[in-house]
Design an enzyme around this catalytic site. Structure first.
Site, PDB file in Angstrom:
ATOM      1  N   LYS A  42      -6.762 -13.830 -13.723  1.00  0.00           N
ATOM      2  CA  LYS A  42      -7.768 -13.844 -12.679  1.00  0.00           C
ATOM      3  C   LYS A  42      -8.890 -12.870 -12.996  1.00  0.00           C
ATOM      4  CE  LYS A  42      -7.870 -13.015  -7.798  1.00  0.00           C
ATOM      5  NZ  LYS A  42      -7.196 -12.220  -6.800  1.00  0.00           N
ATOM      6  N   LYS A  99       0.822  -1.214   0.000  1.00  0.00           N
ATOM      7  CA  LYS A  99       0.000   0.000   0.000  1.00  0.00           C
ATOM      8  C   LYS A  99       0.860   1.270   0.000  1.00  0.00           C
ATOM      9  CE  LYS A  99      -4.398  -0.981  -0.269  1.00  0.00           C
ATOM     10  NZ  LYS A  99      -4.315  -2.314  -0.884  1.00  0.00           N
ATOM     11  N   LYS A 121     -12.006  -6.975 -10.580  1.00  0.00           N
ATOM     12  CA  LYS A 121     -12.568  -5.673 -10.918  1.00  0.00           C
ATOM     13  C   LYS A 121     -11.519  -4.728 -11.499  1.00  0.00           C
ATOM     14  CE  LYS A 121     -16.283  -3.076  -9.469  1.00  0.00           C
ATOM     15  NZ  LYS A 121     -17.451  -3.099  -8.661  1.00  0.00           N
TER      16      LYS A 121
END
Ligand code: TRP
Length: 331
Positions: free
Chosen positions: A194, A111, A197
């Site tokens: 995969k 992150k 979204k």
């Protein structure tokens, strides 16, 4: 009975990968375990401090969970922010979580790289919030993917540390859980491994997609020039559409196209047309349920209320006991 718990971040519409990766198993699990399924809207704030349509996204996940067959009476289906006891346990766990271990967490390091302009304390303490989610119901089993295993390990660490610190045997050690079934990995349509979204336009088939949208996405699925040698191995992009067909089509259909591939007679256009038809038929019942439930405001708010009440009851009990263990006593 085992207590199973799982959280999902509210990113709006769910896709077939979510369905086969977890949701279809949850529907089974609720018949065998004491299940808690929640929508992790507190967690959203770590990456989206002012989320666009937070309420709408939470609502969509709730509606789709219900449409897929989660039963608010059998399971406890709730929204994290409606159970503020979670935040209180998070506070206590943070007191005994060390900066060093939090900084070493892989998801935190990822992150930092992804959002260097917003390295907030919530990101650093994401694992303690997740531990609070799990420990608040003293869950034993957590169905998680590989990417969440470190968080689960940290949850065990925090729970054990609490137990040791206060010399109690209070929090159980939650274990990863697959419900005995191998999870079906759903590939994406644009050649990526995969379904996801964030994997690009047209990659995912959403449970709420209209037939025409599904047809377009499937017809655009990436393929190659076709096999030239009999029985040759399928390259990844071709594996992908076969894998999808295996999941939504009849075995005869799959075998037919497999045979056509192996004899170098396959026409991908025909295969995709068939895949689109079967995909549309497969998703039809859920699509219709999503529409019906979404239009029924009473049903949605009633389901949310039942979940909130059940989750609150369990969470409030834990907080009462934790307060007593720590030494906070009423005057
Ligand atoms: N971190 C999980 C994810 O990224 C979501 C989550 C939050 C969760 N709290 C949880 C999952 C508790 C399992 C248990 O998908």
């Amino acid at each position: 009975m085992e207590t199973v718990l799982s959280g999902i971040r509210p990113t709006g519409n769910l896709h077939l990968g979510n369905y086969f990766g977890a949701l279809s198993n949850f529907v089974e699990m609720q018949n065998h375990h004491n299940c808690y399924f929640f929508i992790a809207d507190f967690h959203s704030l770590t990456t989206h401090p002012t989320p666009g349509d937070l309420h709408g996204n939470v609502r969509q996940v709730l509606v789709e969970y219900l449409a897929a067959g989660l039963d608010p009476e059998k399971s406890t289906l709730y929204i994290q922010s409606e159970v503020p006891e979670v935040a209180e346990l998070y506070l206590y766990l943070n007191m005994n979580a060390y900066i060093g271990e939090l900084e070493r967490c892989t998801s935190f390091k990822d992150k930092i790289r992804q959002q260097p302009q917003n390295v907030n304390a919530g990101l650093l303490t994401y694992p303690t919030l997740m531990a609070a989610d799990i420990l608040i119901h003293r869950a034993n089993k957590v169905p998680v993917g590989k990417d969440q295993e470190q968080h689960l390990e940290m949850t065990r660490q925090f729970g054990n540390r609490f137990n040791r610190m206060y010399n109690v045997d209070y929090f159980p050690e939650p274990q990863a859980f697959n419900f005995g079934k191998e999870l079906v990995k759903i590939p994406g349509l644009n050649g990526t491994g995969k379904m996801g979204k964030s994997e690009g336009e047209g990659n995912a088939i959403f449970l709420s997609d209209e037939p025409e949208v599904i047809r377009k996405k499937v017809m655009k699925a990436v393929t190659d020039g076709g096999p030239t040698i009999q029985n040759q191995e399928k390259p990844d992009v071709i594996q992908n559409i076969f894998q999808l067909m295996k999941v939504v089509s009849a075995p005869e259909t799959y075998n037919f196209f497999d045979e056509m591939y192996n004899t170098c007679q396959i026409r991908y256009g025909d295969m995709k047309k068939q895949l689109a038809v079967d995909m549309i038929a497969f998703t039809e019942p859920m699509r219709e349920k999503i529409k019906a439930i979404s239009a029924d405001e009473k049903y949605v708010s009633n389901a949310a209320r039942i979940g909130r009440e059940k989750a609150h009851e369990s969470a409030a009990k834990t907080i009462r006991e934790v307060r007593e263990i720590i030494g906070f006593k009423p005057f």
